[in-house]
Structures are given as C-alpha cells and as structure tokens.
Design an enzyme around this catalytic site. Structure first.
Site, PDB file in Angstrom:
ATOM      1  CG  ASN A   7      -1.594   1.153   1.621  1.00  0.00           C
ATOM      2  OD1 ASN A   7      -1.618   2.044   0.743  1.00  0.00           O
ATOM      3  ND2 ASN A   7      -1.660   1.426   2.915  1.00  0.00           N
ATOM      4  CE  LYS A   9       0.849   2.672   5.309  1.00  0.00           C
ATOM      5  NZ  LYS A   9       1.008   2.585   6.508  1.00  0.00           N
ATOM      6  CG  HIS A  91      -4.825   0.686   6.039  1.00  0.00           C
ATOM      7  ND1 HIS A  91      -4.153   1.697   7.047  1.00  0.00           N
ATOM      8  CD2 HIS A  91      -3.981  -0.313   5.703  1.00  0.00           C
ATOM      9  CE1 HIS A  91      -2.905   1.440   6.837  1.00  0.00           C
ATOM     10  NE2 HIS A  91      -2.697   0.497   6.342  1.00  0.00           N
ATOM     11  CD  GLU A  93      -1.809   4.321   7.787  1.00  0.00           C
ATOM     12  OE1 GLU A  93      -1.851   4.781   6.531  1.00  0.00           O
ATOM     13  OE2 GLU A  93      -0.877   3.810   8.272  1.00  0.00           O
ATOM     14  CD  GLU A 161      -2.103  -4.124   7.230  1.00  0.00           C
ATOM     15  OE1 GLU A 161      -0.681  -4.292   6.939  1.00  0.00           O
ATOM     16  OE2 GLU A 161      -2.814  -3.326   7.247  1.00  0.00           O
ATOM     17  N   GLY A 167       3.496   1.144  10.630  1.00  0.00           N
ATOM     18  CA  GLY A 167       4.081   2.259  10.493  1.00  0.00           C
ATOM     19  C   GLY A 167       5.054   3.062  11.404  1.00  0.00           C
ATOM     20  CB  SER A 206       6.722  -2.917  11.311  1.00  0.00           C
ATOM     21  OG  SER A 206       6.336  -1.551  11.647  1.00  0.00           O
TER      22      SER A 206
HETATM   23  P1  PGA Z   1       4.027  -0.585   7.486  1.00  0.00           P
HETATM   24  O1  PGA Z   1       2.579  -0.556   6.920  1.00  0.00           O
HETATM   25  O2  PGA Z   1       4.842  -1.819   6.712  1.00  0.00           O
HETATM   26  O3  PGA Z   1       4.866   0.638   7.011  1.00  0.00           O
HETATM   27  O4  PGA Z   1       4.134  -0.619   8.825  1.00  0.00           O
HETATM   28  C1  PGA Z   1       1.850  -1.288   6.963  1.00  0.00           C
HETATM   29  C2  PGA Z   1       0.320  -0.871   6.584  1.00  0.00           C
HETATM   30  O5  PGA Z   1       0.015   0.110   6.923  1.00  0.00           O
HETATM   31  O6  PGA Z   1      -0.374  -1.679   5.969  1.00  0.00           O
END
Ligand code: PGA
Length: 266
Positions: A7, A9, A91, A93, A161, A167, A206
């Site tokens: 993703n 983002k 997601h 976020e 997740e 993040g 991560s």
């Molecule tokens: P990240 O993001 O691998 O940078 O932690 C994962 C995600 O938001 O799906």
C-alpha cells in the site's frame, strides 16, 4: 500461491509509481499474486497504460454508494470504470485517523460485492486492546460486523495488521503475537464465511527484509502486506524474495495446494 502487495499510502508521484510498477514486474514469479495499491491520482494513469500482467492494482478506499453528493469520495462504479478489481477496506489509518466504523466498512463490503470487486479487508487491534487481553474479541467483532450474514460476499482477502505494529515508530510484532492474531482471524472466518471457501489471510505491520521470513514461514500466513519496506524497487523485490525463500524451503505444501486458491487469485 503466495500473496504479496504494498500500500503506497499518500506517497509519491505518478511518474514514480509508473517506474516502480515497471521495474518490480520482472522479479515477480508467476506463482505469486502480487498487488500494488497506489493513491487515486496514480490509479487512473496506471490503469489506462500498459500494466505488467503480473501485478494487480487496487484502490486504497471507496465509498459505498454508486454515486451521489459525497464530495471527495470515489465510488465502486468509478473503480469498475477504470477496470480496477481490488479495493482495500478498513485499513487502520482509515479506522483510526478518519473514524471509519465497522458498520461503514460493512456497507463498503456490500457495495464491493455488488460491483464484483475483490476486497482486501484489514483488521487489527490497538495497543490498548491488546494490553487489555482483547485481541481475539476485537478481531472477531471487526470481522463479524464486516462479513456476517451478508447475502452475497465479495471475493475476499483479509490482512491481519495489529495497529500497534503499523508505521513509523511502531513496535515490531513477535511471532507469538502474529500467530495469535492470525488464528483468531482464521477461526472467525471459518465460522462466519458461508459457504465455506478458502479466504487467504495476509500479515502486515512493519514487515521488512529482516523480519519477513519469520512471518512468511508461519502456517496460517498466506501472504504479506507491506508498507514502507516495499516502497522502493529493491525493497519490494528483496522482501518478496526473502519471503519466498522461506516458503519454498519450509512449506512445499503451500505450493502443492496452490490450486485451492485459484478462486481468490487476483
Ligand atoms: P508498514 O505499513 O509496513 O509501513 O508498517 C503497513 C500498513 O500500513 O499496511
């Protein structure tokens, strides 16, 4: 069949995303279901141009209505119009920075089914929920509200997740945490997705070149969903290759049973 995607983002430009897609494509083996989820601005040009066949493009979000007075939103009809077949919903976020509720996500899942879009449904508990021992309850609740009792289910992938592992500045999840969350997701899907069909479950949060093998080697993990670590060409290909190396060495049964996933191939 292994699922692997990123993703992007709210990062990057159209030119960067076009170059990225072209450059990662040759290193994606045929038995990998690869997907890239860019911002809407890039989704349009990428969907119109010559796109490598081994990469599925997805949208980061969508509204549930076909059209209407929803300024700033993108509808399932608009995604279908571009030939986009995959949409990420729920997601972390979107849930926690834009207050998207489980019930809103359910409406979107219903809309995706109506438009024949494959849903990548993201679920995960927060640090507070984990510390309170609520991981299983939260995951079950998120999945049930999104999926239970729907008369028609879309083609579905689920990404576990944990919010505390996503993040910059987050905590890397241990194998025990991932195993526990994956099991809760797996068990709930078995109970609430009818008729019973294989729903691939991906792990995300991560994931990087150093830790991906410990996740990819887990029995319930059907794929990886990667953020930051896969935003460069070398990052994407390195994480994918590392993950496949452990899969191919320790879990040949996944390759043998790959045919079972045809239904959910992207
Ligand atoms: P990240 O993001 O691998 O940078 O932690 C994962 C995600 O938001 O799906």
């Amino acid at each position: 069949m292994f699922f692997f995607g990123t993703n992007l983002k709210m990062h990057g430009t159209v030119a960067e995303h076009m170059a990225f897609i072209q450059k990662i494509a040759p290193d994606i083996p045929r038995d990998v279901n690869a997907f890239v989820i860019p911002p809407y601005t890039s989704l349009f040009p990428l969907s119109q141009g010559e796109k490598p066949v081994q990469i599925c493009l997805g949208a980061q979000n969508m509204h549930w209505a076909d059209e209407g007075a929803y300024t700033g939103e993108i509808s399932p009809t608009m995604l279908s119009d571009l030939g986009i077949g995959l949409v990420m919903l729920g997601h972390a976020e979107r849930r926690y920075k834009f207050s998207e509720s489980d019930f809103v996500i359910r409406k979107k899942v219903i809309a995706a089914a109506k438009h024949n879009l494959c849903v990548l449904l993201c679920v995960g508990e927060t640090a507070e929920e984990k510390n309170a021992g609520l991981t299983e309850i939260v995951l079950e609740h998120q999945l049930r509200v999104a999926l239970d009792g729907l008369s028609s289910l879309p083609k579905l992938l689920v990404a576990y997740e944990p919010v505390w592992a996503i993040g910059e500045g987050s905590t890397e999840a241990g194998v025990d945490d991932v195993t526990r969350g994956m099991k809760a997701v797996h068990d709930t899907i078995r109970r609430c997705v009818k008729p019973q069909s294989k729903v691939p479950i991906l792990y995300g949060g991560s994931v990087n070149a150093q830790n991906c093998t410990q996740y990819a080697g887990l029995e319930l993990v059907d794929g990886l969903f990667v953020g930051r670590a896969a935003w460069t060409v070398s990052g994407f290909t390195t994480v994918l290759q590392q993950a496949l190396s452990i899969r191919n060495s320790t879990k040949p049964e996944h390759l043998i049973s790959g045919g079972d996933l045809n239904e959910t191939a992207l």
